[in-house]
Design an enzyme around this catalytic site. Structure first.
Site, PDB file in Angstrom:
ATOM      1  CG  HIS A 154       4.240  -2.398 -15.207  1.00 48.35           C
ATOM      2  ND1 HIS A 154       3.854  -3.639 -14.756  1.00 48.35           N
ATOM      3  CD2 HIS A 154       5.361  -2.579 -15.952  1.00 48.35           C
ATOM      4  CE1 HIS A 154       4.721  -4.545 -15.204  1.00 48.35           C
ATOM      5  NE2 HIS A 154       5.635  -3.933 -15.935  1.00 48.35           N
ATOM      6  N   GLY A 205       0.786  -1.229   0.000  1.00 50.01           N
ATOM      7  CA  GLY A 205       0.000   0.000   0.000  1.00 50.01           C
ATOM      8  C   GLY A 205       0.815   1.275   0.000  1.00 50.01           C
ATOM      9  CB  SER A 206       4.386   2.124  -0.370  1.00 50.96           C
ATOM     10  OG  SER A 206       4.755   1.573  -1.599  1.00 50.96           O
ATOM     11  CB  VAL A 262      -1.724  -7.899 -18.503  1.00 51.94           C
ATOM     12  CG1 VAL A 262      -0.904  -7.495 -17.280  1.00 51.94           C
ATOM     13  CG2 VAL A 262      -2.931  -8.719 -18.067  1.00 51.94           C
ATOM     14  CG  ASP A 263       1.436  -4.729 -17.079  1.00 57.23           C
ATOM     15  OD1 ASP A 263       0.730  -4.104 -16.293  1.00 57.23           O
ATOM     16  OD2 ASP A 263       2.112  -5.724 -16.747  1.00 57.23           O
ATOM     17  CG  MET A 300      -0.442  -8.174  -6.558  1.00 60.97           C
ATOM     18  SD  MET A 300       0.564  -7.489  -7.895  1.00 60.97           S
ATOM     19  CE  MET A 300       1.488  -8.938  -8.369  1.00 60.97           C
ATOM     20  CB  ILE A 330      -5.905 -11.447 -14.121  1.00 64.43           C
ATOM     21  CG1 ILE A 330      -4.429 -11.811 -13.975  1.00 64.43           C
ATOM     22  CG2 ILE A 330      -6.320 -11.283 -15.569  1.00 64.43           C
ATOM     23  CD1 ILE A 330      -3.474 -11.031 -14.830  1.00 64.43           C
ATOM     24  CB  ALA A 370      10.701   6.632  -9.360  1.00 71.19           C
TER      25      ALA A 370
HETATM   26  C1  GRF Z   1       4.712  -1.564  -6.923  1.00 71.13           C
HETATM   27  O1  GRF Z   1       6.046  -1.681  -7.349  1.00 71.13           O
HETATM   28  C2  GRF Z   1       3.784  -1.650  -8.090  1.00 71.13           C
HETATM   29  O2  GRF Z   1       4.242  -1.000  -9.233  1.00 71.13           O
HETATM   30  C3  GRF Z   1       3.758  -3.143  -8.301  1.00 71.13           C
HETATM   31  O3  GRF Z   1       3.706  -3.694  -7.002  1.00 71.13           O
HETATM   32  C4  GRF Z   1       4.295  -2.777  -6.096  1.00 71.13           C
HETATM   33  C5  GRF Z   1       3.251  -2.439  -5.081  1.00 71.13           C
HETATM   34  O4  GRF Z   1       3.769  -1.704  -4.020  1.00 71.13           O
HETATM   35  N1  GRF Z   1       2.668  -3.536  -9.156  1.00 71.13           N
HETATM   36  P1  GRF Z   1       2.786  -1.024  -2.965  1.00 71.13           P
HETATM   37  O5  GRF Z   1       1.727  -2.034  -2.568  1.00 71.13           O
HETATM   38  O6  GRF Z   1       2.187   0.195  -3.586  1.00 71.13           O
HETATM   39  O7  GRF Z   1       3.673  -0.700  -1.786  1.00 71.13           O
END
Ligand code: GRF
Length: 216
Positions: free
Chosen positions: A111, A14-15, A146-147, A92, A94, A175
């Site tokens: 991503h 969740g960062s 996807v992506d 995470m 699909i 970043a």
């Molecule tokens: C991030 O690197 C995001 O791009 C990837 O999984 C990570 C999730 O990090 N899909 P957080 O849960 O936001 O800390």
């Protein structure tokens, strides 16, 4: 004009969600977080969101027999909170064609690579194996593949010779925390409109608005 109501979908740390929540605390940020939804009850992000006083809901995918029934509840919760834009942040699961189509043009994702390079999982391992010197992260609209949706904004991140996947992931994640609010602001301001799978950023402020280059 009112602020854009977003729903943030998470599965883990969740960062990125927290970076968005903090950005939304600025009075002039044109976005408000209506709800955070996690598909994992034990996700660290659930506690973080609650600590910040955000409406936080768990829709545990394991309690559903198939994706459409899981997504029906997800969708209902987003509607209940009058969400206008869905922001996937480390989500995470699909998504089915139906869900993607319901939110087409109204769902974005982050991503941890410079798309269209390194779609899918294990981006950092693959970048290191290829010996690339620059990687980064991308905020893009979500489409069926996807992506592969239209790119809204990207940040470049250097790969250092001593990196392993964890150190590179940590640098890219920093970043991401800058890029996601930056991209979200452009979407909310109507400056990142998609046509034919391309986002042409409309700006009269700074020509390089869609590229964020963090200081090393
Ligand atoms: C991030 O690197 C995001 O791009 C990837 O999984 C990570 C999730 O990090 N899909 P957080 O849960 O936001 O800390």
């Amino acid at each position: 004009m009112g602020k854009l109501k977003i729903g943030i979908l998470i599965s883990g740390g969740g960062s990125n969600m927290l970076a968005i929540v903090k950005a939304c605390q600025a009075p002039d940020f044109p976005v408000e977080v209506a709800v955070v939804i996690s598909n994992r009850p034990d996700a660290k992000g659930v506690d973080i969101a609650k600590t910040h006083g955000i409406n936080t809901i768990i829709v545990d995918h394991k309690l559903f027999t198939d994706r459409p029934t899981f997504e029906a509840v997800l969708n209902q919760e987003l509607q209940n909170h009058q969400v206008e834009l869905v922001c996937n942040a480390g989500f995470m699961r699909i998504l089915t064609e139906d869900f993607v189509n319901q939110w087409l043009g109204k769902q974005i994702n982050i991503h941890p690579a410079l798309l269209p390079a390194y779609k899918g999982l294990h981006c950092h391992e693959r970048a290191l194996a290829d010996g690339v010197k620059i990687t980064g992260c991308t905020v893009h609209y979500v489409c069926l593949e996807v992506d592969a949706g239209a790119i809204i904004a990207q940040a470049a991140v250097p790969v250092l010779h001593a990196d392993n996947a964890a150190s590179l992931a940590a640098r890219v994640l920093k970043a991401e925390h800058k890029l996601y609010p930056h991209a979200l602001r452009m979407v909310a301001d109507g400056r990142a409109v998609e046509a034919n799978n391309i986002v042409r950023v409309k700006t009269n402020v700074h020509a390089a608005d869609n590229l964020y280059v963090p200081k090393i």
